[in-house]
Motif scaffolding. Sequence first.
Motif, short mmCIF file in Angstrom:
data_model
loop_
_atom_site.label_atom_id
_atom_site.label_comp_id
_atom_site.label_asym_id
_atom_site.label_seq_id
_atom_site.Cartn_x
_atom_site.Cartn_y
_atom_site.Cartn_z
N ALA A 97 0.82 -1.21 0.00
CA ALA A 97 0.00 0.00 0.00
C ALA A 97 0.85 1.26 0.00
CB ALA A 97 -0.94 0.00 1.21
N ALA B 289 0.23 4.12 -2.61
CA ALA B 289 -0.14 5.44 -2.10
C ALA B 289 0.72 6.53 -2.71
CB ALA B 289 -0.01 5.45 -0.57
N LEU C 98 -5.76 0.93 3.94
CA LEU C 98 -6.64 2.01 3.48
C LEU C 98 -6.27 3.35 4.10
CD1 LEU C 98 -10.11 0.18 3.59
CD2 LEU C 98 -8.72 0.67 1.56
N LEU D 118 -3.37 4.71 2.10
CA LEU D 118 -3.83 5.27 0.83
C LEU D 118 -4.58 6.57 1.04
CD1 LEU D 118 -5.13 2.16 -1.16
CD2 LEU D 118 -3.36 3.75 -1.92
N GLY D 119 -5.43 6.61 2.09
CA GLY D 119 -6.24 7.79 2.33
C GLY D 119 -5.41 9.03 2.59
N SER E 94 -8.13 5.32 -1.95
CA SER E 94 -8.44 4.50 -0.78
C SER E 94 -9.84 3.92 -0.88
CB SER E 94 -8.30 5.34 0.49
OG SER E 94 -8.53 4.57 1.65
N PRO F 202 -11.19 5.64 4.72
CA PRO F 202 -10.56 6.57 3.76
C PRO F 202 -10.64 8.02 4.21
CG PRO F 202 -11.83 4.91 2.58
CD PRO F 202 -12.15 4.74 4.04
#
Length: 362
Positions: free
Chosen positions: A12, A16, A68, A71-72, A79, A232
């Motif tokens: 991730a 990201a 997540l 990513l968020g 995300s 997210p």
Amino acid sequence: MTPSETGLIEAADAAAKLAGERAAEAEEERRLSEDVIAALIEAGFARHFVPAGHGGYEATFTELRQALLTLGRSCASASWCALILATSGRMAAYLPPEGQAEVWRRGPDAAIAAALVPSGTAEAAPGGWRLSGEWNFLSAVDFSDWALLCVGVPGGPSFFAVPRDAFRVKKTWFNLGMRGTGSNSVVAQDVFVPHHRSVPWSTLLQGGSEHSDAICHQTPLAAVAGPLFATPALGSARAMLRAWTGTMLAKTEGSLPPPAQQTLARAGAELDAADLVTERALDMADLGGCTPETAARNARDASLAAELTRATANRLFESGGSQAQRDTSVLQRQWRDILTSTSHAALRFDLTSGMYAKTVGA
């Protein structure tokens, strides 16, 4: 399978970085770029909950949550799409074995988009159903191999798995925030779906799979939907707080005045509280054996987390002044994304509070 075995959290990080670089483009195009979607697939989001028999990980909710969040912090839309890839795979795991075999005939990384709200029509036909209608808000549907479409039928709503060549995508996603999710509509006309590619909504709601003993397939939907949907926005709010702090320090030459200090402290506390309740919810889910009471509490806590996250975003945006309101402002995009994502039905306190009250006899 343990988090270290799947490698999702580590993967991730790379996804990201790319998603962050493409965030402005995703906003403008109202969909993620193909290389970002490919990075999410390669990271393992689509296969995260896929049954082991089809090459999936049958992995944990807490691991997904951590990925997540990562990513968020770079792109809320990326995300969210990663969340949909993972959770739609979990939904497809409730299909009968023959249906699962079709969905994952080319491997566990099939991209699936799901429409949770019942729409369209389904007419009984020999061996299955014939579907027609329009379904809204399928995130990442432009890149999907399958769509899970919810339709009201006798006995209650059911989900129907429809392959990409049997539906068309209608461009309808022109919303305030989360523009990069590409949550467009699906249109199907007289599409035949055999019985083995359908599953009752109640089966997903109860979380008791007949085909897998994995904890992720034995967990009620309410126990995990809200905490995951809140994630997210929480990741984006963390990034928003960091960006706001940097902006304010630059304005004040490195020394925040008392009002800004209070804003910083309150925002940090609210996000920590949202983080803690969603983490606890998914930790409990990963233990297995979720009761209706646990599921209702998790859903309640997710709604609270969404409210706290939204309050933080509003406070930071309001105190950001005219600079935050510019079209080019990262704070503005993050604020819009957080407001949009936390408005999801799974995070509405007026709905989850009623569910919770019933479990305590109120």
